[in-house]
Design an enzyme around this catalytic site. Structure first.
Site, PDB file in Angstrom:
ATOM      1  N   ALA A  22       0.845  -1.202   0.000  1.00 30.15           N
ATOM      2  CA  ALA A  22       0.000   0.000   0.000  1.00 30.15           C
ATOM      3  C   ALA A  22       0.876   1.244   0.000  1.00 30.15           C
ATOM      4  CB  ALA A  22      -0.901   0.006   1.229  1.00 30.15           C
ATOM      5  N   LYS A  23       0.277   2.384  -0.216  1.00 30.05           N
ATOM      6  CA  LYS A  23       0.947   3.668  -0.047  1.00 30.05           C
ATOM      7  C   LYS A  23      -0.134   4.723   0.078  1.00 30.05           C
ATOM      8  CE  LYS A  23       5.320   4.974  -0.314  1.00 30.05           C
ATOM      9  NZ  LYS A  23       6.332   4.005   0.084  1.00 30.05           N
ATOM     10  N   GLY A  24       0.197   5.795   0.754  1.00 25.64           N
ATOM     11  CA  GLY A  24      -0.775   6.867   0.879  1.00 25.64           C
ATOM     12  C   GLY A  24      -0.076   8.195   0.965  1.00 25.64           C
TER      13      GLY A  24
END
Ligand code: GLU
Length: 413
Positions: free
Chosen positions: A104-106
């Site tokens: 994931a990444k945000g």
């Protein structure tokens, strides 16, 4: 054709791995698609009363091998496509190191340097509350990345916990030690970059004692990499930040202190100033890009004289830059291997939080070395056996493990 966007780069690397592994078009379709992308508006009340809106993102690229995992970036240039690319890289990174995670990444498209501490806290808490329905210790576990640190993780942990009604330390990693953080997490990415450098030097037959290093980027990754490399006997001869590069300093620690006070390394007493490009082209043994994406391109790659490039940053090299370095015989240790120390120790933090049992610094160090060395040996052997680059080998290993997990789980319904 030039491919100067992190998503184009990441997709090109994936396509190559899929072809080299002879996976099917069905595999390509499942592997090249992010599973969940969330774009949110993050309102912030500035200290002067104005209300501003920022774009926030959280991309869960894959949950096939476990909950998704990856950092939160606060930087003015991020957008959804870059976040997808970085979430894809996290997926292969976690598979390559055999962590039980997806990727994931945000982030929030904001210049953190424009925010007061209070504004940063309000923005972090509101962003957390906007992505709250999709994160959690069993779903998706954020961590620090460019522009965020343990303070942001403390606010994220608190915001999530207040909503849950009880303390949930395992919702984020990279927390302060007193809130369930792990010893060794703040230095972990740099420690891993240094271990990768040590092993690459061995492969190239270069003695680490006195070997020279230039580091692009002097944030959390660049600084701790410099410290770890100095402890291994290497000589850090140049570092840079967004304002420029310097050489001639006698102590990395003093230079860091100077940059904390003055906001840049440029102008530190006794140093000479270089441009960013001059740093990349220094005649050193090792070059470490530890800043942002697209540092090594078809424009900058031809001038690189280092024998080894170790990618501390995520996606610092375009495919064109990569091809030039490969044809010039430079050994490139790819991002998903070289900077995996951070997420490896994040995994230890999550395990410790789950068990409420905390490890010694020595335990963290030994286990980091063990997991990273397994991945390095896997990559080296795959590269040799299949006659491919380290980057290709790393992607083949990561991608094949995710593809296997997909196949074993089957397609619902
Ligand atoms: N942001 C780091 C990375 O890109 C760490 C992610 C994590 O610890 O989850 O690998």
């Amino acid at each position: 054709m030039t491919t100067e966007s992190p998503l184009a780069t990441a997709l090109a690397q994936l396509r190559r791995a899929v072809d080299q592994l002879q996976l099917s078009e069905n595999d390509w379709n499942t592997l090249s698609t992010p599973r969940r992308t969330l774009e949110v508006a993050v309102p912030l009340r500035r200290d002067d009363g104005r209300v501003e809106m920022y774009k926030g993102y959280r991309v869960q690229y894959s949950t096939t091998r476990g909950p998704s995992k990856g950092g939160v970036r606060f930087h003015q240039d991020i957008d959804l496509n870059e976040t997808i690319a970085l979430a894809m890289l996290m997926t292969w990174k976690c598979a390559l190191t055999n962590l039980p995670y997806g990727g994931a990444k945000g982030g929030v498209a904001v210049n953190v340097h424009d925010l007061s501490l209070g504004e940063n806290e309000r923005l972090t808490r509101r962003y957390t509350s906007e992505i709250l329905p999709i994160i959690g210790p069993e779903r998706d576990i954020p961590a620090p990345d460019v522009g965020t640190d343990e303070r942001n993780m403390a606010w994220m942990m608190d915001t999530y916990s207040v909503n849950a009604g009880f303390s949930v330390p395992g919702v984020v990693t990279g927390k302060p030690i007193s809130l369930g953080g792990s010893l060794g997490r703040n230095t972990a990415t740099g420690d891993g970059v240094a271990i990768s450098t040590r092993e690459a030097l061995k492969v190239r037959g270069i003695n680490p004692e006195g070997a020279t290093v230039a580091i692009q980027g002097f944030g959390k990754v660049g600084y701790w990499t410099a410290i770890a490399l100095e402890n291994m006997g290497l000589k850090v001869v140049a570092v840079s930040d967004v304002n420029g590069a310097v050489t001639g300093f006698s102590s990395v620690k003093d230079l860091f202190e100077y940059s904390q006070i003055h906001g840049t390394v440029v102008g530190a007493p006794g140093t000479d100033t270089l441009t960013n490009q001059e740093l990349l082209w220094l005649d050193v043994d090792v070059l470490i890009p530890a800043a942002l994406a697209d540092a090594i391109t078809e424009a900058s790659a031809p001038g690189i004289k280092a024998k080894i490039v170790v990618e501390g940053a995520n996606a610092p090299t375009t495919p064109e830059g990569d091809a030039i370095m490969n044809s010039n015989g430079i050994l490139v240790v790819p991002d998903i291997l070289a900077n995996s120390g951070g997420v490896i120790v994040s995994y230890f933090e999550w395990v410790q939080d789950k068990q409420n049992y905390f490890w010694s610094a020595q335990d963290v160090k030994e286990n980091l070395n063990k997991i990273l060395m397994t991945a390095i040996v896997d990559v080296e052997q795959m590269a040799k056996g299949k006659n491919v680059t380290w980057r290709e080998a790393a992607h083949m290993l990561g991608v094949s493990r995710v593809a296997d997990a997909h196949r074993l789980r089957g397609l619902y319904p």
